[in-house]
Design a protein around this motif. Structure first.
Motif, short mmCIF file in Angstrom:
data_model
loop_
_atom_site.label_atom_id
_atom_site.label_comp_id
_atom_site.label_asym_id
_atom_site.label_seq_id
_atom_site.Cartn_x
_atom_site.Cartn_y
_atom_site.Cartn_z
N UNK A 1 0.84 -1.20 0.00
CA UNK A 1 0.00 0.00 0.00
C UNK A 1 0.88 1.25 0.00
N UNK A 2 0.58 2.20 -0.88
CA UNK A 2 1.43 3.38 -1.08
C UNK A 2 0.80 4.68 -0.55
N UNK A 3 -0.37 4.62 0.02
CA UNK A 3 -1.06 5.83 0.44
C UNK A 3 -0.43 6.51 1.64
N UNK A 4 -1.02 7.64 2.05
CA UNK A 4 -0.51 8.41 3.19
C UNK A 4 -1.21 7.97 4.47
N UNK A 5 -0.42 7.68 5.47
CA UNK A 5 -0.93 7.26 6.78
C UNK A 5 -1.06 8.50 7.64
N UNK A 6 -2.28 8.75 8.14
CA UNK A 6 -2.55 9.93 8.96
C UNK A 6 -3.05 9.45 10.33
N UNK A 7 -2.42 9.97 11.38
CA UNK A 7 -2.77 9.59 12.74
C UNK A 7 -2.89 10.86 13.58
N UNK A 8 -3.12 10.70 14.89
CA UNK A 8 -3.29 11.87 15.74
C UNK A 8 -2.37 11.78 16.95
N UNK B 1 7.22 3.92 8.95
CA UNK B 1 6.69 5.13 9.58
C UNK B 1 6.96 6.38 8.75
N UNK B 2 7.93 6.32 7.85
CA UNK B 2 8.31 7.50 7.07
C UNK B 2 7.11 8.08 6.32
N UNK B 3 6.98 9.39 6.40
CA UNK B 3 5.90 10.07 5.69
C UNK B 3 4.60 10.15 6.44
N UNK B 4 4.51 9.51 7.59
CA UNK B 4 3.28 9.55 8.37
C UNK B 4 2.97 10.98 8.82
N UNK B 5 1.72 11.38 8.70
CA UNK B 5 1.26 12.69 9.16
C UNK B 5 0.60 12.50 10.53
N UNK B 6 0.97 13.35 11.48
CA UNK B 6 0.43 13.27 12.84
C UNK B 6 -0.17 14.62 13.19
N UNK B 7 -1.44 14.63 13.59
CA UNK B 7 -2.04 15.87 14.09
C UNK B 7 -2.00 15.87 15.61
N UNK B 8 -1.94 17.08 16.19
CA UNK B 8 -1.88 17.17 17.65
C UNK B 8 -2.24 18.58 18.10
N UNK B 9 -3.11 18.71 19.11
CA UNK B 9 -3.36 20.03 19.69
C UNK B 9 -2.28 20.41 20.69
N UNK B 10 -1.05 20.06 20.36
CA UNK B 10 0.11 20.33 21.21
C UNK B 10 1.11 21.16 20.42
N UNK B 11 1.74 22.11 21.09
CA UNK B 11 2.63 23.04 20.39
C UNK B 11 3.99 22.40 20.14
N UNK B 12 4.67 22.78 19.07
CA UNK B 12 6.04 22.32 18.84
C UNK B 12 6.97 22.80 19.94
N UNK B 13 8.04 22.07 20.15
CA UNK B 13 8.97 22.37 21.24
C UNK B 13 9.55 23.77 21.16
N UNK C 1 5.18 15.55 10.85
CA UNK C 1 5.47 14.54 9.84
C UNK C 1 6.70 13.74 10.25
N UNK C 2 6.68 12.46 9.98
CA UNK C 2 7.85 11.62 10.24
C UNK C 2 8.80 11.75 9.06
N UNK C 3 9.97 12.32 9.35
CA UNK C 3 11.00 12.51 8.32
C UNK C 3 12.34 12.05 8.86
N UNK C 4 12.96 11.13 8.14
CA UNK C 4 14.28 10.60 8.52
C UNK C 4 14.29 10.10 9.96
N UNK C 5 13.22 9.42 10.34
CA UNK C 5 13.15 8.82 11.67
C UNK C 5 12.85 9.77 12.79
#
Length: 380
Positions: free
Chosen positions: A254-261, A277-289, A367-371
């Motif tokens: 499967x080549x589609x985009x995996x989206x999680x929260x 895991x590469x390319x996975x999109x993650x949504x979160x109501x949490x601010x970046x560090x 997004x998961x990029x380079x681990x």
């Protein structure tokens, strides 16, 4: 999972910066200042969430933020220190009522950071409300939690009524996906969030499925997804199931985009899913560090890593309770103190509406990029 390396000088400098970030709020005169040492209540705050078990990382990230807030407070109040009492639920709703009773029975506990998960919140919060013990969750996002009339319930982040539509918007507008398969894990959190995404995506949803927590074989779901022609998949659940699910999907071609929260925003997801895991999109109501540089510096000095999922929200939640203690509040008066709280925290302006919901809400995409999990901006 936690480093204990400490660098005293950077931490002290950052702690001073953190202490200056409040803008307005109630009187925070210490009890000792107004009534001498005898006025010190030797109070505790509680941390309620998974500290062991498959979802322990999310609880530990929060606990790290709580401990940092305690460090800052106790440095300013060396003669009236507050201690932390941990209530390790393992993220299991069946354990929550007994742990809630334990916290309630300890009269030195004046407030709870948590519960961390939606299922355990549903199970424990009725008892907290009956006892008048305030809870500020830094991470439980099921919207229905705020609909129970609990006077002791407060949430220091946006709920899934904002995260779900944001995830659907990202799938449609940013990914430009047109065929989305949706899977949930049947939990209070996972199903609740997935149902909102289903509703917002409407006819774009080409298939649905439900899996179970602790499940490891997803062959039936893989077959459904691959045969549906989906170009994207939204999963409502946690990292222990997300990792093998996407791994098995990738193994099936499967080549589609995996989206999680936010329940999957955890390094263990990458460690277990590996390249899948590469390319996975993650949504979160949490601010970046990097939104709160002083907090980031202090956290890294204490734990030798950047703040992780809900570390900042854990710090903010604990700080609200600690400000209440500094203002002379006990268990019976803490609820009203939190209800009227209005100060700038490390993640947002800390203020609550009549239902205990955060008045300052943002949802971010990662997004998961380079681990690594990297921020790709706020979803607007």
């Amino acid at each position: 999972m936690r480093s204990t390396l400490k660098f005293a000088v950077p931490l002290a400098v950052a702690a001073l910066a953190l202490g200056a970030c409040g803008t307005k709020g109630g009187d925070t005169t210490t009890p000792a200042a107004s009534g001498g040492a005898a006025a010190c209540g030797n109070y505790k705050i509680g941390m309620f969430g998974a500290l062991t078990g498959p979802n322990a990382n999310l609880g530990i990230y929060i606990q790290n933020g709580v401990n940092l807030a305690l460090d800052d407070y106790n440095k300013k109040h060396p003669d009236c220190k507050v201690t932390l009492e941990n209530y390790d639920s393992q993220g299991d709703p069946t354990q929550a009522p007994a742990l809630a009773k334990k916290a309630i029975d300890d009269k030195k506990v004046v407030g709870i950071v948590g519960p961390a998960f939606s299922g355990e919140s549903k199970a424990a919060d009725p008892a907290f409300n009956e006892a008048g013990l305030v809870t500020i969750t830094p991470s439980a996002t099921n919207p229905k939690l705020a609909d129970n009339g609990w006077k002791t319930f407060f949430r220091a982040l946006g709920n899934d009524a904002t995260q779900g539509p944001a995830a659907a918007k990202y799938i449609k507008d940013t990914l430009k996906a047109t065929k989305t398969f949706v899977i949930d894990d049947a939990s209070e959190y996972g199903k609740g969030l997935a149902d909102i995404v289903r509703q917002d995506l409407g006819s774009q949803v080409v298939g649905n499925d439900t899996i179970q927590q602790k499940q490891t074989d997803f062959s039936a779901s893989v077959t459904k997804v691959t045969s549906s022609g989906a170009d994207s998949l939204f999963f409502g659940g946690y990292s222990p199931e997300a990792a093998p699910l996407i791994k098995q999907l990738r193994d099936a071609g499967w080549k589609g985009t995996f989206v999680v929260a936010d329940g999957v925003k955890d390094q263990s997801f990458i460690d277990n899913a590996k390249d899948a895991a590469e390319g996975t999109i993650i949504t979160c109501p949490c601010v970046p560090a990097d939104v709160a540089p002083a907090f980031q510096t202090a956290y890294k000095a204490k734990y030798n890593e950047d703040p992780n999922t809900y570390s900042g929200e854990g710090y903010d939640s604990a700080t609200i309770l600690l400000d209440g203690i500094a203002a002379g509040k006990d268990r019976s008066s803490m609820v009203d103190f939190v209800k009227s709280y209005d100060k700038k925290g490390v993640t947002k302006q800390l203020k609550f509406d009549a239902k205990g919901e955060s008045a300052d809400i943002k949802v971010f995409a990662y997004k998961v990029e380079n681990g690594k999990i990297v921020s790709v901006g706020e979803i607007k």
